[in-house]
Design an enzyme around this catalytic site. Structure first.
Site, mmCIF file in Angstrom:
data_model
loop_
_atom_site.group_PDB
_atom_site.id
_atom_site.type_symbol
_atom_site.label_atom_id
_atom_site.label_comp_id
_atom_site.label_asym_id
_atom_site.label_seq_id
_atom_site.Cartn_x
_atom_site.Cartn_y
_atom_site.Cartn_z
ATOM 1 N N GLU A 448 0.862 -1.185 0.000
ATOM 2 C CA GLU A 448 0.000 0.000 0.000
ATOM 3 C C GLU A 448 0.892 1.227 0.000
ATOM 4 O OE1 GLU A 448 -4.068 1.447 2.273
ATOM 5 O OE2 GLU A 448 -3.081 -0.408 2.841
ATOM 6 N N GLU A 727 -2.027 0.597 13.462
ATOM 7 C CA GLU A 727 -3.210 0.958 12.682
ATOM 8 C C GLU A 727 -4.483 0.622 13.447
ATOM 9 O OE1 GLU A 727 -4.993 0.309 8.179
ATOM 10 O OE2 GLU A 727 -3.513 -1.094 8.965
#
Length: 851
Positions: A448, A727
């Site tokens: 990502e 996260e």
């Protein structure tokens, strides 16, 4: 004329710490003043360019002041000095500050982009483009202007050009491509000089995103380079990339930012070939606004051991971003060394599952050198641990973690009496360092690593305290405006590499609240924290376009459907459904419209756009009214009864009645208590929850929330040994296993946005006017802490607040830089005290001991 003992610092140009290669001929100037005289006030300044006459301006401004001379042409080197006056007293001149403009017009380039004709195709070894230039006479100065499609590393006569890593970085390449200016005078000599440039795939042609797609911007690597040599006699010789260059294969057999680099170190006769001259638009070339990516730190390995499966593992002690440097002794030609990377361990082995499809593996085919230092140049990884195979005896002293990132100047610090809270703050700093690698990415390790708008929107105040991000984020905002759709929609990631992927909204026009609001919030934060009105002027069309787009999608003033991320990663959401959140997406979207409309109104007023200011202020008022009408009950209950919904309503003035505000505060406090002081907010609510509690008179609950250690909480990862922000609140489960959800990164700064509350409220240091020209000092001590402090290098100089509780007394020390002033609110509830620059102290009865 009376000599003033005050001193003036060297001038800073725009937001640059280095003056080489400015992208404007009229750079704004900033300086700082130091004096022990508490009554000193700047009333005028003089600026001298080179040896010319000084220009005098009657003004107290000292941050981003207008360039008072004719614009400098391209390639112009200029020295600037400043002196300032307090009444009739003038300081001495500041130290000389030298700047040099880059190539400001496309016509300044005689070079053209070149690309290997037969070599360097996708899947082939990384190419090297070369040319030998004969130079005559004594060389006085030389500059290399360079950029690439891909990433480049240049050498001149075998010497490294510059210290940048992964240049030219990542921008919206179709619209904006940065070039670098290198002073190469010391690398040149009379006679033949050989320039070699290694090209890698980088962001241009490498893999980006989770779909496996490569070559988002093009399938040919290319170089643009222009060498300009000035001789002692004043003559200038220019040599640029053209058809006379040649290409050859390097020993880098494969390179990718996600997958890693494979290198063959054995000497072979290089395959060579010609180059093609490409017809590329040089009008998209721009100079850097912020610092480049560099090696910022080198960390030794802490330990090396054998895993349960017999693999050799190394621990570098903290989660970092960069690459592993490995020394190998007594290599055998043809032997292979493999280095794999991961952020965590699971069951004693590398925990690679969060990498998803990213291989994060570097490999080397060795020659027979007695000692070899292995380190890739064309990739980076997020890791704390490395697994090494192919080396029989690896020792800790043979391993280093080479940390890379944008070389941002540190400007903010926090400390307190709670070691876990200090560790949390350190983790925020480390996550920011790792993810601010040319663009503000979400994570540095998996498939990502994209510039998600929502993450930086919520984190930008924290980022702008910790580091000088003005140029870095200013450049990113220029890419946001470039990639913004004509209808005002803002892509989820900037630079936008998801546009050709089926959009989660279904129509290709992303309108996700909190994500697209980066278009308004980030420029406003830069103005507030750095005193930069220019970024508002430049971004105003983008800001207005986003608000107009969202306003067009409302019915009766509120959001009426379509895709939203909502309160992303609400901790109650199951691992396989990060969209599930308590807060209604319509509440989130409508609240953000009200906030962004208000920001645009304020920006318009500051820029003198009176009609726009009136229009957007009206839109903000109507949206607040619609929010209250649609989502707020008469007693103040907010639809979905979620902490995030109440935090939005409280912080952004969405509750019109005093009774409603009182109810919302009580209900928010109840929800925090009912959840055992554990976190119950996602990306949207988490940056606001502590401020909302404080605004409602529940600062003690905000402290309880901050200091909670059970999962989910800010300190739970700290108790699990985290060295960066995760996260998910539970990226690692209490039993040491990795959360099974796809969104499981161990280096993801967004939830660290609470550090802004720690700076402003725990320590008590907050901006009250753009650039900290006015400062609010309002510490809110709690019995849980004995002391706390924050220090920030504002555009005017260092500001600091430090408080301590001891023996029933509360002591407060405040430092205010010259050119700024502060309003101090002591926690005894007395009248605020206005102070000027200098150091100030107070001692009162400890409010935490009062009944």
């Amino acid at each position: 004329m009376t000599q003033d003992p005050a001193t003036v610092s060297a001038v800073r140009f725009e937001h640059r710490d280095e003056g080489l290669g400015l992208g404007t001929g009229a750079p704004r100037l900033s300086w700082q003043v130091r004096t022990d005289d508490p009554a000193w006030r700047q009333t005028a300044y003089e600026i001298r360019l080179d040896d010319g006459p000084a220009v005098r301006v009657e003004s107290g401004e000292q941050v981003l002041v207008r360039w008072p001379f004719d614009p400098l042409p391209s390639r112009t080197r200029a020295t600037v000095r400043v002196r300032v006056a307090a009444g009739e007293r003038w300081t001495a001149w500041s130290p000389p500050a030298t700047a040099e403009t880059g190539l400001l017009e496309p016509g300044d380039w005689s070079a053209r982009f070149i690309s290997p004709r037969t070599l360097g195709a996708a899947g082939s070894p990384a190419p090297v483009l070369s040319r030998t230039v004969a130079l005559r006479g004594e060389i006085a100065a030389a500059r290399l202007y360079a950029t690439a499609h891909g990433v480049y590393r240049a050498t001149l006569n075998g010497g490294r050009v510059g210290d940048e890593v992964l240049a030219p970085g990542w921008t919206s390449y179709h619209h904006r491509l940065r070039y670098q200016v290198h002073d190469v005078t010391a690398l040149l000599r009379p006679g033949d000089n050989t320039l070699d440039v290694l090209l890698g795939n980088g962001w241009y042609r490498g893999r980006l995103g989770w779909t496996g797609r490569r070559a988002h911007y093009g399938d040919r690597l290319a170089l643009l380079a222009q060498l300009e040599v000035t001789y002692a006699d004043g003559s200038v010789e220019v040599s640029g990339t053209d058809e006379r260059w040649s290409a050859s294969n390097s020993g880098v057999l494969h390179d990718d930012l996600y997958d890693g680099q494979r290198t063959d170190l054995r000497p072979v006769a290089p395959e060579t070939g010609p180059v093609d001259v490409l017809d590329e638009d040089l009008g998209r070339l721009v100079a850097p606004e912020g610092p480049p990516v560099r090696v910022t730190e080198v960390l030794p390995a802490v330990s090396v051991w054998q895993s349960p499966s017999g693999r050799t593992l190394a621990d570098f002690g903290q989660n970092v971003v960069g690459r592993v440097r490995l020394r190998v002794r007594g290599a055998t030609a043809g032997a292979e060394v493999v280095v794999r990377h991961a952020e965590v361990l699971e069951d004693g082995e590398l925990g690679t599952r969060p990498l998803r499809s990213a291989k994060a593996t570097d490999s080397y085919v060795l020659d027979d050198a007695a000692e070899t230092m292995l380190e890739p140049e064309l990739t980076f990884h997020g890791f704390r641990y490395a697994e090494i195979s192919g080396v029989p005896d690896v020792r800790a002293e043979d391993l280093q973690a080479v940390v890379v990132g944008s070389d941002l100047r540190r400007t903010g610090w926090f400390s307190c009496s709670d070691p876990d809270l200090e560790q949390l703050h350190d983790n925020v700093v480390r996550s920011m360092r790792g993810n601010f690698l040319d663009v503000p990415t979400d994570c540095p390790q998996r498939d990502e690593r994209l510039g998600w708008t929502g993450d930086i929107q919520v984190f930008s105040p924290t980022a702008s305290f910790l580091f000088d991000t003005a140029g870095f984020l200013g450049s990113w905002l220029a890419d946001l405006a470039a990639d913004q759709l004509p209808d005002g929609s803002v892509p989820y990631v900037i630079p936008d590499v998801l546009r050709d992927i089926p959009d989660m909204a279904g129509d290709g026009h992303p309108t996700a609240a909190a994500w697209g609001d980066a278009a308004t919030v980030v420029p406003w934060v830069l103005h507030q924290r750095f005193g930069d009105a220019g970024v508002l002027e430049r971004q105003f069309g983008s800001m207005r376009g986003w608000v107009d787009r969202i306003a067009s999608l409302t019915t009766d003033g509120v959001w009426t459907g379509g895709f939203q991320f909502g309160d992303w990663l609400d901790p109650t959401a199951p691992p396989d459904d990060p969209f599930a959140a308590k807060a209604d997406p319509g509440v989130v979207a409508t609240a953000h419209l009200a906030r962004s409309a208000e920001i645009v109104a304020q920006a318009a007023a500051l820029l003198g756009r009176d009609a726009d200011a009136k229009h957007y202020a009206g839109l903000a008022d109507r949206t607040r009214e619609a929010f209250a009408r649609t989502y707020v009950a008469a007693d103040g209950a907010v639809h979905s009864d979620a902490p995030t919904a109440y935090a939005l309503a409280v912080c952004w003035a969405l509750l019109p009645e005093a009774e409603q505000r009182q109810y919302a505060g009580r209900r928010l406090a109840e929800l925090v208590r009912e959840n055992g002081f554990r976190i119950s907010t996602g990306f949207v609510g988490t940056p606001l929850i502590a401020d909302a509690l404080t605004a409602c008179g529940h600062a003690g609950l905000a402290y309880r929330l901050l200091l909670e250690k059970s999962c989910p909480s800010w300190l739970y990862p700290v108790t699990m040994g985290a060295t960066t922000i995760w996260e998910r609140w539970d990226s690692m489960l209490p039993d040491g296993s990795i959360n099974p959800g796809e969104m499981t990164s161990f280096n993801h700064y967004a939830l660290g946005a609470v550090a802004d509350w720690m700076h402003r409220t725990v320590a008590g240091l907050a901006p009250a006017a753009p650039g900290y020209r006015e400062i609010t000092v309002r510490p809110l001590p709690d019995a849980a802490l004995d002391h706390a402090a924050a220090r920030h290098l504002t555009p005017y100089g260092e500001a600091s607040v430090a408080w301590r509780r001891a023996d029933g007394r509360f002591s407060l020390d405040v430092a205010v830089p010259v050119g700024a002033r502060a309003t101090v609110h002591l926690p005894d509830g007395g009248e605020p005290v206005a102070v000027g620059h200098g150091r100030h102290s107070w001692t009162i009865t400890d409010p935490c001991t009062l009944p």
